[in-house]
Design a protein around this motif. Structure first.
Motif, PDB file in Angstrom:
ATOM      1  N   UNK B 263       0.795  -1.159  -0.126  1.00  0.00           N
ATOM      2  CA  UNK B 263       0.147  -0.110  -0.014  1.00  0.00           C
ATOM      3  C   UNK B 263       1.030   1.138  -0.152  1.00  0.00           C
ATOM      4  N   UNK B 266       2.453   1.737  -3.481  1.00  0.00           N
ATOM      5  CA  UNK B 266       1.390   2.572  -4.330  1.00  0.00           C
ATOM      6  C   UNK B 266       1.225   3.955  -4.148  1.00  0.00           C
ATOM      7  N   UNK B 267       1.102   4.205  -2.797  1.00  0.00           N
ATOM      8  CA  UNK B 267       0.879   5.661  -2.362  1.00  0.00           C
ATOM      9  C   UNK B 267       2.206   6.649  -2.983  1.00  0.00           C
ATOM     10  N   UNK B 270       1.658   6.875  -6.850  1.00  0.00           N
ATOM     11  CA  UNK B 270       0.975   7.675  -7.075  1.00  0.00           C
ATOM     12  C   UNK B 270       0.983   9.190  -7.048  1.00  0.00           C
ATOM     13  N   UNK B 302       5.105   9.388  11.756  1.00  0.00           N
ATOM     14  CA  UNK B 302       3.707   9.177  11.607  1.00  0.00           C
ATOM     15  C   UNK B 302       2.839  10.463  11.241  1.00  0.00           C
ATOM     16  N   UNK B 303       3.073  11.584  11.489  1.00  0.00           N
ATOM     17  CA  UNK B 303       2.539  12.704  10.915  1.00  0.00           C
ATOM     18  C   UNK B 303       2.728  12.767   9.411  1.00  0.00           C
ATOM     19  N   UNK B 305       3.380  10.162   7.553  1.00  0.00           N
ATOM     20  CA  UNK B 305       2.914   9.207   6.707  1.00  0.00           C
ATOM     21  C   UNK B 305       1.203   9.847   6.537  1.00  0.00           C
ATOM     22  N   UNK B 306       0.701  10.436   7.663  1.00  0.00           N
ATOM     23  CA  UNK B 306      -0.662  10.912   7.574  1.00  0.00           C
ATOM     24  C   UNK B 306      -0.892  11.943   6.371  1.00  0.00           C
ATOM     25  N   UNK B 309      -0.609  10.440   3.054  1.00  0.00           N
ATOM     26  CA  UNK B 309      -1.926   9.726   2.769  1.00  0.00           C
ATOM     27  C   UNK B 309      -2.836  10.732   2.369  1.00  0.00           C
ATOM     28  N   UNK B 310      -3.077  12.175   2.961  1.00  0.00           N
ATOM     29  CA  UNK B 310      -3.820  13.089   2.411  1.00  0.00           C
ATOM     30  C   UNK B 310      -3.373  13.467   1.233  1.00  0.00           C
ATOM     31  N   UNK B 312      -2.022  12.004  -0.963  1.00  0.00           N
ATOM     32  CA  UNK B 312      -2.304  10.745  -2.161  1.00  0.00           C
ATOM     33  C   UNK B 312      -3.889  10.905  -2.381  1.00  0.00           C
ATOM     34  N   UNK B 313      -4.759  11.232  -1.615  1.00  0.00           N
ATOM     35  CA  UNK B 313      -6.123  11.343  -1.853  1.00  0.00           C
ATOM     36  C   UNK B 313      -6.360  12.716  -2.658  1.00  0.00           C
ATOM     37  N   UNK B 316      -5.147  12.048  -6.217  1.00  0.00           N
ATOM     38  CA  UNK B 316      -5.853  11.069  -6.824  1.00  0.00           C
ATOM     39  C   UNK B 316      -7.181  11.910  -7.442  1.00  0.00           C
ATOM     40  N   UNK B 317      -7.643  12.885  -6.552  1.00  0.00           N
ATOM     41  CA  UNK B 317      -8.730  13.584  -6.874  1.00  0.00           C
ATOM     42  C   UNK B 317      -8.737  14.744  -7.908  1.00  0.00           C
TER      43      UNK B 317
END
Lengths: 309, 364
Positions: B263, B266-267, B270, B302-303, B305-306, B309-310, B312-313, B316-317
Motif C-alpha cells: 500500500x 502504491x501511495x 501515485x 507518523x505525521x 505518513x498521515x 496519505x492526505x 495521495x487522496x 487522486x482527486x
C-alpha cells in the motif's frame, strides 16, 4: 473428551466468526449503499480502539465508557471519510475508488500511530469485559469470547429486522437498489449513504473492541504492530465472508463469516497437513469466490448496474 | 468514462516521438548530475538513503506497468520483491553468482508465480483484481516464505554486495551509483514499453476494456503480460533490495506487512505520478528524504505518513499525473513566460524548503 475439545474449539471459532461477521456486515452495508469497497474499514475501527486505549491508560475513565467513546469516534471517522472524500468520487471510477480507500486507510492507521506517540512494540490494553472463564456444556471458554458471540448475534438480530422493516432501514435499501428512484421518492440519498458509513464504521470499532482488548485472555489484550497496519489482521477474511454474499447479501455474508471463523478454527482438529495449511485453504476459498463472481446470485442486473453507475 | 483510444501505430514514427522541447534536456542532465553527486558529497549514510530511494524506484516501476499503464491495481509487489531478495541471498552469497545474473534469474523465477496469479486475476476487474492479489500475497507469505530452506527461517539470510572486476560495490557510495545506473536503465526500458505495440494495448485496456476489445486488443493477454512484466521488475528490484539491506528475513513479505508495504509503495508511486516512469523515483525521493530527516522524531514520522496519505487522496482527486504532472505543468509555464513562471517556481520551492526547515528545527 474429543467431543468437549471439539465444542471448545467450535466456541472459540464462533467468537472469531462474530468478529468477522461484524466487520463483514459493515463492508456489505457500505458497499451496497455507496459502492465503496472499503479497504479502510479496519483502520477506521482501529482509531476507535486507539482512543479507547488512550482513555483507559490513566485509570480515570471507566473502560465501558471509554469503549463507547471509541465506538463513537470510529463512527465519526467513517462519516467524515464519506462526506469529505468518498462522496466526491463517481462510482464508475473503480480503481480511483480503491486507491482512495487505501489512502484513507493509511491515513487512519498513521493517525492511530500518531495518537500512540509512536510507541513501538506491544501495548498492554485494559479489557472492558469481565475476565474469567465460563463453562458452556462442558466446554470452557473465556467470558469475553462468550460475550463476543452474544454481541454479534444480538447485532444481527437487531440490524437485519431493522433494515427490513424500519423506515430508515427501508430507505437505506431503497438507496442501495436504485439511487435515482429513491431520490425521486423523496429520500435524501446522501444522508442515507452517511448513515451506512456511521453504522458500518461503528460496527468495525465494535468488532475490534471485542477482539483487541481481550486478545490475551485473562491479562487483557495486546495492541501489536500486526494491528496497526492499514489492512489489519482480519480484514481479508472479512472480505472473504462478505464475498460469499457478493458484497451484497447480508445473510450470505453472515453465513460466510461462520465459514471463515468456525470452519477455519475447527480445521485445527483435522489431520496435520490440512490443519497446518488452514490459512492457505482460506485464501483458496476467497480466490474461488472471486472467480465465481458471487454478486450475480444475489442481485438483479438492474441492481448491479445501479451499483456501478 | 471517456473513450479516447487512439491507435498511434498508424502515425509516422516522427509524429509519435516528438522531440523534447529545448531546455528540457539540459534540465534533465542537471537533475541527473545532481542526483549522482549530492548523496556522494553528503557521505555514506546519504548514499544509503539514495540507494534505498533508487531501489524503491525500481520496485515502483512494477506499479507503473500494471497500474499506471494498464489500470489494474496489484497489491502484491512485495511478494515478488521477496522472491528477488531470497534468490539473491542464495545465488549471490550461496553460489557466488554475479549480481546481474542473479537479477535475471530472479526475474525468470518470478514468472511461474505471476502467470499463476495472472491467469486468475486477469479474469477479474477493478477491486476483484486488487483483492485477488491481496489474497495471493497472503497465501505466498504463508507457504513459500514459510519454507525455511528458502528464507532461512527466523534468522534470515545474508546477501553480499557485488564486486565486479576491480570495482567493489560493497560501500554505500559505490552501491548507490550502481542502483542509480540500474534505475535509469529500467526507466528507459519501461518508457520504451509505453511506446511499443503492447504498451499502446495496455493504454487502451486502461481507458476502456470493452472499447479495447472491439479494436482487436486481446484484453486478457495484455493484462497478463503487464502483470508478468511487473512481477519481473519487482523481482529485479528485490535482488537490489537484498543487496542494499545485506541481511534479510521473511517477516516483511508475510501478512500483514506485505500488504502494508505494498500500500505504501502504491501511495508513493501515485504521489510521484503513476503515468510516468519517473514518478516512483520522485515519490520515493520525497518520502525517504523526509523520513530520514525526521528519523529521531517518531511522532513526526507518523505525521508525515498521515500527510502523505492526505496528499495521495488529493493527488487522486485533483492531479491524476501526480508530481511529475505538476513539474511538467510548471515547466510549461516557465517556457511560456520565463520571468513570471520562473518566479512562481522559485516561490514554490522556497516555500517548501522553508516549511521543511521549520519542521526540522522544531523537531530537534
Amino acid at each position: 473428551m474429543t467431543g468437549t475439545l471439539a465444542a471448545q474449539v467450535a466456541l472459540i471459532g464462533l467468537a472469531k466468526s462474530g468478529v468477522i461477521a461484524m466487520l463483514a456486515v459493515g463492508i456489505v452495508l457500505i458497499y451496497r449503499t455507496t459502492g465503496v469497497v472499503n479497504l479502510a474499514h479496519w483502520a477506521i475501527g482501529l482509531v476507535g480502539v486507539v482512543v479507547y486505549v488512550l482513555l483507559t491508560g490513566g485509570d480515570v475513565v471507566p473502560p465501558l465508557l471509554a469503549a463507547a467513546v471509541g465506538l463513537a469516534v470510529s463512527a465519526l471517522a467513517g462519516l467524515v471519510a464519506q462526506r469529505l472524500v468518498f462522496s466526491r468520487i463517481h462510482r464508475s471510477q473503480v480503481v480511483t475508488m480503491i486507491l482512495v480507500a487505501l489512502g484513507v486507510g493509511s491515513f487512519f492507521a498513521a493517525v492511530s500511530q500518531m495518537l500512540l506517540r509512536g510507541q513501538r512494540g506491544e501495548i498492554i490494553v485494559t479489557p472492558f469485559l469481565p475476565g474469567g472463564t465460563v463453562d458452556v456444556a462442558g466446554a470452557v471458554i473465556l467470558t469475553s469470547e462468550l460475550i463476543t458471540i452474544l454481541v454479534a448475534m444480538a447485532t444481527c438480530a437487531v440490524l437485519l429486522p431493522w433494515l427490513k422493516r424500519s423506515r430508515s432501514g427501508r430507505a437505506l435499501r431503497a438507496v442501495a437498489q436504485n439511487r435515482e428512484a429513491a431520490q425521486l421518492a423523496g429520500i435524501d440519498a446522501a444522508r442515507y449513504a452517511e448513515l451506512a458509513w456511521v453504522i458500518g464504521s461503528g460496527l468495525a470499532a465494535l468488532a475490534l473492541l471485542l477482539l483487541i482488548p481481550h486478545s490475551a485472555g485473562e491479562q487483557g489484550g495486546v495492541l501489536s504492530v500486526v494491528h496497526l497496519v492499514p489492512l489489519g489482521s482480519l480484514l481479508i477474511p472479512a472480505f472473504g465472508a462478505a464475498l460469499v454474499g457478493g458484497l451484497i447479501s447480508l445473510p450470505a455474508a453472515l453465513a460466510g463469516s461462520l465459514i471463515f471463523g468456525l470452519v477455519q478454527e475447527l480445521l485445527i482438529l483435522a489431520p496435520p497437513p490440512i490443519a497446518d495449511e488452514r490459512e492457505v485453504l482460506a485464501f483458496v476459498a476467497i480466490t474461488v469466490l472471486l472467480l465465481l463472481r458471487t454478486e450475480r446470485f444475489f442481485a438483479s442486473n438492474a441492481e448491479l448496474e445501479a451499483l456501478r453507475s | 468514462m471517456s473513450t479516447k483510444v487512439i491507435d498511434t501505430s498508424v502515425l509516422p514514427k516522427t509524429e509519435r516521438r516528438r522531440r523534447a522541447p529545448s531546455g528540457t534536456a539540459t534540465a534533465a542532465a542537471v537533475a541527473l548530475a545532481a542526483a549522482a553527486i549530492v548523496p556522494l558529497l553528503l557521505g555514506d549514510f546519504a548514499s544509503f538513503v539514495g540507494a534505498r530511494i533508487a531501489v524503491t524506484a525500481i520496485i515502483g516501476l512494477s506499479v507503473i506497468v500494471v497500474t499506471g499503464y494498464t489500470g489494474q491495481l496489484s497489491l502484491m509487489p512485495y511478494t515478488f520483491v521477496g522472491i528477488g531478495v531470497f534468490v539473491a541471498a542464495h545465488t549471490i552469497t550461496g553460489w557466488g553468482w554475479p549480481f546481474w545474473f542473479a537479477a535475471a534469474f530472479a526475474a525468470l523465477l518470478s514468472v511461474p508465480l505471476s502467470v499463476l496469479v495472472g491467469l486468475v486475476a486477469v479474469r477479474l476487474r477493478g477491486f476483484y483484481f486488487a483483492i485477488a492479489t491481496l489474497t495471493f500475497a497472503s497465501a505466498v507469505g504463508a507457504t513459500l516464505f514459510e519454507w525455511d530452506a528458502f528464507t532461512g527461517g527466523q534468522k534470515g539470510l545474508s546477501v553480499a554486495r557485488p564486486v565486479v572486476g576491480p570495482i567493489d560495490f560493497g560501500g554505500d557510495k559505490a552501491y548507490y551509483l550502481l542502483c542509480l545506473a540500474t534505475v535509469l536503465l529500467l526507466v528507459w526500458m519501461v518508457m520504451g514499453l509505453q511506446d511499443s505495440r503492447i504498451g499502446r494495448a495496455m493504454a487502451a485496456v486502461r481507458e476502456n476494456e470493452t472499447a479495447a476489445a472491439t479494436l482487436g486488443v486481446n484484453v486478457m493477454k495484455t493484462k497478463l503480460v503487464a502483470f508478468v512484466v511487473s512481477g519481473m521488475v519487482a523481482a529485479i528490484g528485490g535482488v537490489y533490495h537484498g543487496m542494499l539491506l545485506q541481511s534479510v528475513t521473511r517477516t516483511p513479505y508475510q501478512t500483514p506487512f506485505v500488504e502494508a508495504v505494498g500500500v505504501t509503495l502504491v501511495i508513493l508511486v501515485v504521489v510521484g505520478g503513476m503515468r510516468s516512469p519517473w514518478g516512483p523515483f520522485i515519490g520515493a525521493a520525497i518520502i525517504y528524504v523526509q523520513l530520514e530527516v525526521f528519523r529521531t522524531a517518531l511522532f513526526l514520522q507518523y505525521f508525515i505518513a498521515a500527510v502523505t496519505a492526505v496528499a495521495f487522496v488529493v493527488v487522486l482527486l485533483k492531479l491524476p499525473d501526480g508530481l511529475v504532472g505538476l513539474i511538467k505543468h510548471e515547466a510549461a509555464n516557465v517556457r511560456r513566460a520565463p520571468r513570471r513562471g520562473g518566479i512562481r517556481v522559485a516561490i514554490i520551492i522556497a516555500l517548501n524548503v522553508a516549511v521543511f526547515y521549520a519542521i526540522w528545527r522544531l523537531s530537534q
